[in-house]
Design a protein around this motif. Structure first.
Motif, mmCIF file in Angstrom:
data_model
loop_
_atom_site.group_PDB
_atom_site.id
_atom_site.type_symbol
_atom_site.label_atom_id
_atom_site.label_comp_id
_atom_site.label_asym_id
_atom_site.label_seq_id
_atom_site.Cartn_x
_atom_site.Cartn_y
_atom_site.Cartn_z
ATOM 1 N N VAL A 272 0.830 -1.208 0.000
ATOM 2 C CA VAL A 272 0.000 0.000 0.000
ATOM 3 C C VAL A 272 0.865 1.259 0.000
ATOM 4 C CG1 VAL A 272 -1.606 1.376 1.398
ATOM 5 C CG2 VAL A 272 -2.040 -1.054 1.024
ATOM 6 N N ILE A 273 1.855 1.337 0.885
ATOM 7 C CA ILE A 273 2.653 2.565 0.944
ATOM 8 C C ILE A 273 3.527 2.722 -0.293
ATOM 9 C CG2 ILE A 273 2.587 2.649 3.460
ATOM 10 C CD1 ILE A 273 5.413 1.594 3.549
ATOM 11 N N ALA A 274 3.994 1.605 -0.858
ATOM 12 C CA ALA A 274 4.767 1.689 -2.091
ATOM 13 C C ALA A 274 3.893 2.154 -3.246
ATOM 14 C CB ALA A 274 5.402 0.339 -2.415
ATOM 15 N N THR A 275 2.622 1.750 -3.253
ATOM 16 C CA THR A 275 1.692 2.191 -4.301
ATOM 17 C C THR A 275 1.441 3.682 -4.204
ATOM 18 O OG1 THR A 275 0.617 0.012 -4.316
ATOM 19 C CG2 THR A 275 -0.620 1.858 -5.257
ATOM 20 N N PHE A 276 1.299 4.191 -2.993
ATOM 21 C CA PHE A 276 1.156 5.637 -2.817
ATOM 22 C C PHE A 276 2.394 6.362 -3.333
ATOM 23 C CE2 PHE A 276 -2.359 4.810 0.152
ATOM 24 C CZ PHE A 276 -3.197 5.883 -0.124
ATOM 25 N N ASN A 277 3.572 5.780 -3.085
ATOM 26 C CA ASN A 277 4.802 6.388 -3.573
ATOM 27 C C ASN A 277 4.804 6.440 -5.096
ATOM 28 O OD1 ASN A 277 7.723 6.782 -4.194
ATOM 29 N ND2 ASN A 277 7.947 6.497 -1.993
ATOM 30 N N ASP B 172 16.603 12.669 -17.820
ATOM 31 C CA ASP B 172 15.823 13.700 -18.489
ATOM 32 C C ASP B 172 14.520 13.198 -19.084
ATOM 33 O OD1 ASP B 172 17.833 13.802 -21.562
ATOM 34 O OD2 ASP B 172 17.094 12.144 -20.320
ATOM 35 N N ARG B 173 14.247 11.907 -19.029
ATOM 36 C CA ARG B 173 12.989 11.414 -19.544
ATOM 37 C C ARG B 173 12.049 11.098 -18.394
ATOM 38 N NH1 ARG B 173 13.481 7.117 -24.252
ATOM 39 N NH2 ARG B 173 14.235 5.809 -22.559
ATOM 40 N N ARG B 174 10.784 11.440 -18.566
ATOM 41 C CA ARG B 174 9.821 11.279 -17.482
ATOM 42 C C ARG B 174 9.697 9.818 -17.032
ATOM 43 N NH1 ARG B 174 8.494 16.527 -15.722
ATOM 44 N NH2 ARG B 174 8.956 17.842 -17.494
ATOM 45 N N ALA B 175 9.763 8.899 -17.971
ATOM 46 C CA ALA B 175 9.627 7.491 -17.609
ATOM 47 C C ALA B 175 10.727 7.059 -16.646
ATOM 48 C CB ALA B 175 9.654 6.621 -18.860
ATOM 49 N N TYR B 176 11.945 7.546 -16.865
ATOM 50 C CA TYR B 176 13.039 7.199 -15.974
ATOM 51 C C TYR B 176 12.842 7.842 -14.608
ATOM 52 C CZ TYR B 176 15.697 5.076 -19.749
ATOM 53 O OH TYR B 176 16.109 4.256 -20.755
ATOM 54 N N ALA B 177 12.264 9.032 -14.602
ATOM 55 C CA ALA B 177 12.001 9.691 -13.324
ATOM 56 C C ALA B 177 11.007 8.894 -12.502
ATOM 57 C CB ALA B 177 11.486 11.104 -13.571
ATOM 58 N N VAL B 178 9.950 8.404 -13.139
ATOM 59 C CA VAL B 178 8.961 7.603 -12.421
ATOM 60 C C VAL B 178 9.586 6.285 -11.960
ATOM 61 C CG1 VAL B 178 6.780 6.369 -12.634
ATOM 62 C CG2 VAL B 178 7.008 8.661 -13.578
ATOM 63 N N PHE B 179 10.476 5.726 -12.763
ATOM 64 C CA PHE B 179 11.179 4.509 -12.342
ATOM 65 C C PHE B 179 11.932 4.754 -11.040
ATOM 66 C CE2 PHE B 179 15.159 2.111 -12.178
ATOM 67 C CZ PHE B 179 14.658 0.826 -12.131
ATOM 68 N N ALA B 180 12.545 5.927 -10.915
ATOM 69 C CA ALA B 180 13.250 6.257 -9.677
ATOM 70 C C ALA B 180 12.277 6.300 -8.511
ATOM 71 C CB ALA B 180 13.971 7.590 -9.819
ATOM 72 N N GLY B 181 11.075 6.810 -8.754
ATOM 73 C CA GLY B 181 10.068 6.832 -7.704
ATOM 74 C C GLY B 181 9.648 5.437 -7.295
ATOM 75 N N ILE B 182 9.466 4.554 -8.294
ATOM 76 C CA ILE B 182 9.110 3.173 -7.987
ATOM 77 C C ILE B 182 10.228 2.507 -7.184
ATOM 78 C CG2 ILE B 182 8.593 0.921 -8.991
ATOM 79 C CD1 ILE B 182 7.484 2.408 -11.428
ATOM 80 N N ARG B 183 11.452 2.762 -7.615
ATOM 81 C CA ARG B 183 12.603 2.145 -6.957
ATOM 82 C C ARG B 183 12.677 2.523 -5.483
ATOM 83 N NH1 ARG B 183 15.587 0.471 -4.186
ATOM 84 N NH2 ARG B 183 17.781 -0.114 -4.363
ATOM 85 N N SER B 184 12.446 3.777 -5.196
ATOM 86 C CA SER B 184 12.540 4.220 -3.808
ATOM 87 C C SER B 184 11.398 3.677 -2.969
ATOM 88 C CB SER B 184 12.553 5.750 -3.743
ATOM 89 O OG SER B 184 11.316 6.262 -4.187
ATOM 90 N N GLY B 185 10.241 3.449 -3.606
ATOM 91 C CA GLY B 185 9.107 2.933 -2.855
ATOM 92 C C GLY B 185 9.165 1.437 -2.626
ATOM 93 N N VAL B 186 9.690 0.702 -3.586
ATOM 94 C CA VAL B 186 9.695 -0.753 -3.493
ATOM 95 C C VAL B 186 10.516 -1.242 -2.305
ATOM 96 C CG1 VAL B 186 10.600 -2.821 -4.644
ATOM 97 C CG2 VAL B 186 9.144 -1.240 -5.891
ATOM 98 N N VAL B 187 11.503 -0.483 -1.887
ATOM 99 C CA VAL B 187 12.318 -0.914 -0.750
ATOM 100 C C VAL B 187 11.477 -0.999 0.517
ATOM 101 C CG1 VAL B 187 13.031 1.403 0.010
ATOM 102 C CG2 VAL B 187 14.540 -0.556 0.390
ATOM 103 N N GLU B 188 10.349 -0.304 0.546
ATOM 104 C CA GLU B 188 9.507 -0.326 1.737
ATOM 105 C C GLU B 188 8.818 -1.676 1.933
ATOM 106 O OE1 GLU B 188 8.300 4.398 1.786
ATOM 107 O OE2 GLU B 188 7.070 2.980 0.666
ATOM 108 N N ILE B 189 8.589 -2.420 0.857
ATOM 109 C CA ILE B 189 7.859 -3.685 0.981
ATOM 110 C C ILE B 189 8.662 -4.724 1.767
ATOM 111 C CG2 ILE B 189 6.792 -5.584 -0.283
ATOM 112 C CD1 ILE B 189 6.123 -3.605 -2.495
#
Length: 274
Positions: free
Chosen positions: A23-28, A189-206
């Motif tokens: 849940v918290i990773a999904t919010f991230n 510089d690409r938005r997709a890579y930026a969102v990947f960084a967000g996913i990466r930081s959130g997944v560690v919470e699981i």
């Protein structure tokens, strides 16, 4: 809501820890994805959002970790929780020394270290290294959030754990957005890579949520120490990272109002669900 949560996911604290981490990773991820529709948030708006995240974490540290740890799980003895709190802050302090602060990467602002010199990396010259160290820094700062949720569910007290999960999830939205913006500033510089960084930081919470739930379930005597540890780590992030950052660019009032709003939201969740 607590009855619905039990009907959906049963009563196993370990399963609850998995659910909480997801849940918290999904919010991230949701926050990180905002970069697609909110492409260039102002520093003022970002400071207010990060202030809100700090307020939620501040209130949650006390209402869902420190106070229950002392009153419920250590028989009124504050020493186990306070020892855990000190260890959590010390762990973040020592770990934080290994990676640069994320301030400059998030907003483009740079802050001098109190010990002398600047701890931000000159990303114009070392962009790739800046991206790598940035991901490490953000991952480090996501760790106490996942651990806190896992410890909350490991206690078996859903009245405390569910509000904590929702609160950390809510504060993960502005944090996830900040991660995406920081990734762009760091050279992705690409938005997709930026969102990947967000996913990466959130997944560690699981995995940390699962670890927290398992540890306190397997050794119940660790619970007050673990609750204090998670709270100390979160309080360190608030004081050392978020508050100084949001008060650097001249938007202190907005950041303060955001912090107060975050405290109010967390207190409402705690009272209404507890």
């Amino acid at each position: 809501m607590l009855d619905l949560f039990t009907r959906l996911f049963g009563t196993d604290p370990l399963i609850h820890g998995v659910v909480g981490g997801v849940v918290i990773a999904t919010f991230n991820l949701l926050g990180a994805s905002l970069v697609f529709v909110w492409r260039d948030p102002s520093e003022r708006a970002l400071d207010g959002a990060l202030g809100f995240a700090a307020g939620v974490m501040l209130a949650a540290s006390f209402t869902s970790l420190i106070i229950p740890g002392i009153e419920t799980y250590s028989g009124g003895d504050p020493l186990p929780v306070l020892l855990g709190l000190a260890l959590g802050a010390l762990f973040l302090d020592r770990s934080d020394a290994l990676v640069p602060h994320a301030h400059y990467l998030v907003t483009g602002r740079q802050r001098d270290d109190a010990a002398g010199g600047n701890r931000s990396l000159p990303i114009d010259d070392e962009r790739f290294a800046g991206v790598v160290l940035f991901v490490l820094a953000i991952t480090l700062h996501n760790m106490p959030e996942g651990l806190a949720v896992g410890v909350g569910f490991g206690s078996g007290d859903l009245a405390t754990a569910v509000p904590l999960m929702l609160a950390i999830g809510i504060q993960n939205v502005p944090e996830g957005l900040a991660v995406s913006i920081a990734a762009i500033n760091a050279g992705l510089d690409r938005r997709a890579y930026a969102v990947f960084a967000g996913i990466r930081s959130g997944v560690v919470e699981i995995p940390l949520a699962i670890l927290g739930a398992y540890a306190v379930g397997a050794v119940s005597s660790l619970l007050p120490y673990a609750m204090g540890f998670a709270a100390g780590a979160m309080l360190f992030v608030i004081s050392d990272e978020i508050v100084p950052e949001t008060h650097t660019g001249g938007h202190e009032r907005v950041a303060t109002l955001g912090t107060l709003a975050g405290v109010i939201v967390m207190l409402y969740l705690d009272i209404s669900l507890g």
